[in-house]
Write an enzyme that holds these catalytic residues in place. Structure first.
Site, PDB file in Angstrom:
ATOM      1  N   ASP A  90       0.600  -1.391  -0.014  1.00  0.00           N
ATOM      2  CA  ASP A  90       0.522  -0.481   0.055  1.00  0.00           C
ATOM      3  C   ASP A  90       1.111   1.387   0.115  1.00  0.00           C
ATOM      4  OD1 ASP A  90      -2.008   1.967   0.282  1.00  0.00           O
ATOM      5  OD2 ASP A  90      -1.957   1.225   2.555  1.00  0.00           O
ATOM      6  N   SER A  93      -0.287   4.087   2.922  1.00  0.00           N
ATOM      7  CA  SER A  93       0.227   4.168   4.306  1.00  0.00           C
ATOM      8  C   SER A  93       1.670   4.031   4.935  1.00  0.00           C
ATOM      9  CB  SER A  93      -0.866   3.529   5.105  1.00  0.00           C
ATOM     10  OG  SER A  93      -0.565   2.025   4.317  1.00  0.00           O
ATOM     11  N   ASN A  95       2.574   1.513   7.895  1.00  0.00           N
ATOM     12  CA  ASN A  95       3.395   0.611   8.260  1.00  0.00           C
ATOM     13  C   ASN A  95       2.742  -0.856   7.382  1.00  0.00           C
ATOM     14  OD1 ASN A  95       2.215   2.830  10.143  1.00  0.00           O
ATOM     15  ND2 ASN A  95       2.837   1.501  11.966  1.00  0.00           N
ATOM     16  N   TRP A  97       1.719  -4.910   9.056  1.00  0.00           N
ATOM     17  CA  TRP A  97       0.852  -5.004  10.617  1.00  0.00           C
ATOM     18  C   TRP A  97       0.583  -6.416   9.745  1.00  0.00           C
ATOM     19  CZ3 TRP A  97      -3.839  -6.528  10.384  1.00  0.00           C
ATOM     20  CH2 TRP A  97      -4.976  -5.464   9.367  1.00  0.00           C
ATOM     21  N   TYR A 133      -8.162   3.591   9.957  1.00  0.00           N
ATOM     22  CA  TYR A 133      -8.068   3.759   8.873  1.00  0.00           C
ATOM     23  C   TYR A 133     -10.551   3.734   9.242  1.00  0.00           C
ATOM     24  CZ  TYR A 133      -4.841   0.289   8.264  1.00  0.00           C
ATOM     25  OH  TYR A 133      -2.819  -0.125   8.098  1.00  0.00           O
ATOM     26  N   ASP A 273      -2.133   6.238  -5.253  1.00  0.00           N
ATOM     27  CA  ASP A 273      -1.942   5.004  -4.344  1.00  0.00           C
ATOM     28  C   ASP A 273      -2.257   3.625  -4.623  1.00  0.00           C
ATOM     29  OD1 ASP A 273      -2.528   3.681  -1.435  1.00  0.00           O
ATOM     30  OD2 ASP A 273      -4.306   5.146  -1.345  1.00  0.00           O
ATOM     31  N   THR A 276      -5.966   1.920  -3.154  1.00  0.00           N
ATOM     32  CA  THR A 276      -7.225   2.303  -3.278  1.00  0.00           C
ATOM     33  C   THR A 276      -7.673   1.684  -4.603  1.00  0.00           C
ATOM     34  OG1 THR A 276      -6.781   4.415  -1.480  1.00  0.00           O
ATOM     35  CG2 THR A 276      -8.489   5.033  -3.667  1.00  0.00           C
TER      36      THR A 276
END
Length: 379
Positions: A90, A93, A95, A97, A133, A273, A276
């Site tokens: 992505d 963003s 991070n 996880w 989010y 992005d 998206t």
């Protein structure tokens, strides 16, 4: 001079590609289970909350509804021995996880969960992580471990282990977690992003990565770290400076159809992005476009695909057309528009999100060394 041939391993892995597969989107899965209408009623979502968490309202309580239409995922592994996860790469963003064995949310039950006690290279921290989010969030803890992305072995990478993933959105998604590729400035808890760690450890020969989203239904898409593969695009790369080092944000000159300006008339900002899937912009611009293409409530006649003009995004003086075959989405004979409203104004004007509908037409290079992106037509 025998020592000359002993190369450190890091020099050998100068670039690595991760192939992305196109799966079913959350929207398709919910639709197939007959849950979509009810789900959207209960969980209205505001795409803007991904970029401006403060805008999230009490009703948008889904952590992952912003990823409703995403279809491209790739596999990474974490730990020693390797535990595999399907993640969304992505660029919107920062991070990394994945779900963990500490998570008892329903959404964790049918996804791969990381188990720290199975990894000999795991290092715990006492820091927590919460990623918005929407107003719902993923909460968990931060830890360090070895992350393998393609052929690159990224040691001591900080990542999040989820403890809660509220809501049902994630239950029906095909990916386990998210690997953010935006800038460290927007990383929750100040966690070093994966690509920054790769650069810091000298694991890539160039401080850039590139993305190719294939039009082929199942295969061919990839994200490549440290390299550019010129066989996937035609013509030359068009370099565009970033206007901010948060998301991959650029300045756009205008949006036209048939030579007529229909949006972004005095310039605007755009974020490229991969997380998206649609093309999003201010509702005034989107409604202009939708009336121009004859979409009502997002529904389109599939036959319109052959007659509608390109929508042209002019960026840095260069025209980047997107054909109707890309901006009209055909889901087994049911067609809808690939546009979505997102109403936020930034200090530098209105904001557009160039998601996968746009990226599928262009090979994109994300260059951290020079804070710029490059676009070239896919071959």
């Amino acid at each position: 001079s025998r020592w000359l041939i002993i190369l450190p391993l890091s020099i050998l892995s100068i670039s690595a590609g991760v192939s992305l597969k196109k799966g079913k989107s959350l929207r398709q899965n919910l639709k197939e289970h007959g849950l979509l209408e009810d789900f959207l009623k209960k969980h209205p979502y505001n795409l803007a909350s991904k970029y401006f968490p403060s805008l999230a309202n009490d009703y948008a309580s889904e952590p992952l509804t912003n990823y409703m239409d995403i279809e491209y995922y790739g596999t990474i592994s974490i730990g020693t021995p390797a535990q595999e996860f399907s993640v969304l790469f992505d660029t919107g963003s920062s991070n990394l996880w994945v779900p963990s064995v500490y998570c008892s949310s329903t959404s964790c039950t049918n996804h791969n969960k990381f188990n720290p006690s199975d990894s000999s290279t795991y290092e715990a921290t006492n820091e927590s992580l919460s990623i918005q989010y929407g107003s719902g969030s993923m909460t968990g803890i931060l830890a360090y471990d070895t992350v393998q992305v393609g052929g690159i072995v990224d040691t001591k990478q900080i990542f999040g282990l989820s403890e809660t993933e509220p809501g049902t959105a994630f239950e029906y998604s095909q990916f386990d977690g998210i690997l953010g590729l935006a800038f460290p400035s927007i990383a929750s808890s100040g966690a070093t992003p994966v690509f920054d760690n790769m650069m810091n450890e000298g694991l890539v020969s160039q401080d850039l990565f590139s993305v190719y989203l294939s039009s082929d239904e199942q295969s061919g898409s990839f994200v490549m770290f440290g390299d550019i593969d010129s066989s996937y695009y035609s013509g030359s790369l068009n370099w565009i400076p970033l206007s901010a080092e948060t998301y991959w944000e650029i300045t756009m000159d205008s949006i036209t159809m048939n030579g007529e300006t229909i949006a972004c008339s005095s310039g605007c900002q755009a974020i490229i992005d991969t997380g998206t899937s649609l093309l999003a912009g201010p509702s005034t611009g989107i409604s202009n476009i939708e009336s121009y293409i004859g979409a009502s409530d997002d529904v389109m006649l599939c036959s319109a695909m052959s007659s509608l003009p390109n929508i042209v995004f002019t960026i840095n003086g260069i025209e980047f057309p997107v054909p109707a075959s890309a901006y009209i989405l055909d889901d087994s004979g049911y067609c809808s528009s690939g546009f979505e409203s997102i109403d936020v104004s930034t200090s530098s004007g209105e904001l557009w999100i160039l998601g996968d509908v746009f990226i599928s037409q262009y090979y994109v290079v994300f260059d951290r060394a020079n804070n710029q992106v490059a676009l070239a037509s896919v071959a």
